[in-house]
Design a protein around this motif. Structure first.
Motif, short mmCIF file in Angstrom:
data_model
loop_
_atom_site.label_atom_id
_atom_site.label_comp_id
_atom_site.label_asym_id
_atom_site.label_seq_id
_atom_site.Cartn_x
_atom_site.Cartn_y
_atom_site.Cartn_z
N VAL A 17 0.81 -1.22 0.00
CA VAL A 17 0.00 0.00 0.00
C VAL A 17 0.84 1.27 0.00
O VAL A 17 0.31 2.37 -0.21
N GLY A 18 2.14 1.14 0.23
CA GLY A 18 3.00 2.32 0.20
C GLY A 18 4.42 1.95 0.56
O GLY A 18 4.68 0.90 1.16
N ALA A 19 5.35 2.82 0.16
CA ALA A 19 6.76 2.61 0.47
C ALA A 19 7.37 3.94 0.90
O ALA A 19 7.19 4.96 0.23
N ALA A 20 8.09 3.91 2.01
CA ALA A 20 8.72 5.12 2.57
C ALA A 20 10.22 4.90 2.67
O ALA A 20 10.67 4.03 3.44
N ALA A 21 10.98 5.67 1.89
CA ALA A 21 12.43 5.52 1.84
C ALA A 21 13.09 6.86 2.12
O ALA A 21 12.75 7.87 1.49
N GLY A 22 14.03 6.89 3.04
CA GLY A 22 14.72 8.12 3.38
C GLY A 22 16.22 7.97 3.28
O GLY A 22 16.77 6.88 3.49
N GLY A 23 16.92 9.07 2.96
CA GLY A 23 18.37 9.04 2.87
C GLY A 23 18.88 8.06 1.84
O GLY A 23 19.69 7.18 2.14
N LEU A 24 18.42 8.21 0.59
CA LEU A 24 18.65 7.20 -0.44
C LEU A 24 19.97 7.41 -1.19
O LEU A 24 20.25 8.53 -1.65
N PRO A 25 20.76 6.33 -1.41
CA PRO A 25 21.93 6.39 -2.29
C PRO A 25 21.50 6.12 -3.75
O PRO A 25 21.61 5.00 -4.25
N VAL A 26 21.03 7.15 -4.42
CA VAL A 26 20.40 6.97 -5.73
C VAL A 26 21.41 6.55 -6.78
O VAL A 26 21.17 5.63 -7.58
N ASN A 27 22.55 7.21 -6.82
CA ASN A 27 23.59 6.93 -7.83
C ASN A 27 24.94 7.13 -7.16
O ASN A 27 25.39 8.26 -6.97
N LEU A 28 25.59 6.04 -6.81
CA LEU A 28 26.82 6.12 -6.02
C LEU A 28 27.98 6.76 -6.77
O LEU A 28 28.98 7.13 -6.15
N ALA A 29 27.85 6.95 -8.07
CA ALA A 29 28.86 7.71 -8.80
C ALA A 29 28.87 9.16 -8.34
O ALA A 29 29.89 9.85 -8.48
N HIS A 30 27.77 9.63 -7.80
CA HIS A 30 27.69 10.99 -7.26
C HIS A 30 28.11 11.02 -5.79
O HIS A 30 28.68 12.00 -5.32
N ASN A 31 27.81 9.95 -5.05
CA ASN A 31 28.16 9.91 -3.63
C ASN A 31 29.67 9.78 -3.41
O ASN A 31 30.21 10.34 -2.45
N LEU A 32 30.34 9.02 -4.27
CA LEU A 32 31.77 8.77 -4.06
C LEU A 32 32.60 10.06 -3.98
O LEU A 32 33.37 10.23 -3.03
N PRO A 33 32.49 10.98 -4.94
CA PRO A 33 33.27 12.21 -4.82
C PRO A 33 32.86 13.04 -3.60
O PRO A 33 33.69 13.78 -3.05
N TYR A 34 31.62 12.93 -3.18
CA TYR A 34 31.10 13.70 -2.04
C TYR A 34 31.72 13.24 -0.72
O TYR A 34 32.08 14.05 0.14
N VAL A 35 31.87 11.91 -0.55
CA VAL A 35 32.39 11.40 0.71
C VAL A 35 33.91 11.25 0.69
O VAL A 35 34.52 11.08 1.76
N SER A 36 34.53 11.30 -0.48
CA SER A 36 35.98 11.19 -0.54
C SER A 36 36.62 12.35 0.21
O SER A 36 36.36 13.52 -0.08
#
Length: 392
Positions: free
Chosen positions: A194-213
């Motif tokens: 009936v529904g899905a609730a997702a928070g703090g999602l790693p949508v595309n880790l190619a974008h996360n990698l430079p951010y956390v490096s």
């Protein structure tokens, strides 16, 4: 009650054939305590070993913890996906929810959320969605484990497939939640989600990698991601890691996220690599693995969605990229999904957890009451595109 680690517990191993066993089939069950860091509670759980499917559509197994509601009422089920973000079996929810394992503040908060759902009359199933090999951030496999966990829970609880189901998870738990909503129409169409609730999602880790490096608090996820991709996709790490990088990868390979995320402040992927590489995004196998796990690319949810993320610095919540989550919400809106997009300005990844849980509780109250779906698609900006990274 002290129990053996899942890696040493025969309950977690199935030696029989699986090819002709339907996904979600119950293979074994047992009654276990529901504890809190060595503290007993009067609640017991049922652990279930069940058949599921891996990232490459091969049969496999995993375990889920099934908890019955504290108050009687109409049947309703939450598949709650803990952010255990694990590389070692001591982090599995089926182990930590018995009261074993090391203390984790995040895990403590999540166990409080689970207990809150039980007190509100929900049955709750908590799958070990990373599977027996602890394959972290792997999308379709995590989704299949969650959906088959619902199937197994309905079988154990004697609930019909018409039972309303909600999918919920934050951070690492957003992976089975979001991917589960995407693949459910094809993989588990009989479930009444009936529904899905997702928070703090790693949508595309190619974008996360430079951010956390180079990050103070999150750089340790870089070697952990290498471990997960090595396990799932057979990466030849010797071809790109230098001795220092291999040492860190070996160290984190059996740890939980609270042991590695902030343990390497300032670490960059460049420091871990041998020439000619200066970035993980220059390595074809890594890029292919990332592209195989971009959210929004496996299907279209047919249920209302709550998608949420913090924004502490104009880019993200310190680990997730705000515009990525907004872009996913925008894409779903374009496809006709009823999406509520929530952005928690000035809140970090950890700080956004509590407002997300409060919003999720209200979201599910409405969904399980049968209220008409609502959305705020008109206010959702384009965000970032879901495009894959070109393979070098």
């Amino acid at each position: 009650m002290v129990v053996p680690l899942p890696s040493a517990d025969p309950f977690y191993t199935w030696d029989g054939p699986l090819d002709d066993v339907a996904p979600g089939s119950v293979l074994d069950t047992r009654t276990m305590p529901y504890g809190f860091h060595d503290q007993d509670t009067p609640i017991t759980s049922t652990q279930v070993l069940y058949r599921t499917t891996d990232q490459f559509d091969r049969p496999t197994t995993t375990v889920a913890t099934i908890l019955r509601p504290l108050l009687p009422g109409p049947a309703k089920l939450i598949s709650y996906h803990m952010a255990y973000d694990a590389l070692g079996s001591e982090c599995d929810p089926s182990y930590t929810l018995t009261g074993n394992g090391t203390y984790s503040q995040a895990g403590t908060f999540e166990q409080g959320v689970i207990t809150g759902y039980l007190a509100s009359g929900y049955s709750v199933v908590v799958p070990d969605y990373e599977g027996p090999d602890l394959e972290w951030t792997i999308g379709r496999q995590s989704a299949y484990a969650a959906l088959d966990g619902v199937r197994a829970a309905e079988s154990v609880l004697g609930l019909p497939a018409s039972t309303p189901v909600g999918l919920a998870g934050y951070s690492g738990g957003s992976v089975p939640t979001q991917w589960g909503a995407e693949v459910a129409p094809a993989y588990a169409p009989e479930l009444n989600i009936v529904g899905a609730a997702a928070g703090g999602l790693p949508v595309n880790l190619a974008h996360n990698l430079p951010y956390v490096s180079g990050s103070k608090d999150w750089a340790g996820v870089i070697p952990a991601l290498i471990v997960a991709y090595q396990r799932t996709y057979g990466l030849d790490t010797a071809a790109f890691l230098n001795p220092y990088g291999q040492q860190i990868v070996d160290t984190v390979s059996s740890q939980c996220i609270n042991a590695f995320a902030s343990h390497y402040p300032g670490l960059t992927d460049t420091e871990m690599l041998q020439g000619p590489y200066t970035s993980l995004l220059e390595i074809p196998g890594v890029v292919r693995a990332i592209n195989d796990n971009i959210m929004g690319t496996a299907g279209t949810p047919q249920v209302p969605m709550l998608l949420a993320v913090g924004d502490v610095d104009g880019t993200g919540d310190s680990v997730m990229i705000t515009a990525d989550v907004e872009g996913l919400a925008h894409e779903y809106c374009e496809r006709g999904v009823a999406v509520t997009y929530a952005q928690y300005d000035r809140l970090s990844h950890s700080d956004a957890f509590l407002p997300f849980q409060a919003q999720t509780a209200q979201f599910f109250t409405d969904r399980f009451a049968g209220a008409a779906p609502t959305d705020n698609c008109a206010a959702v900006g384009p965000g970032n595109a879901l495009a894959p990274t070109p393979v070098p």
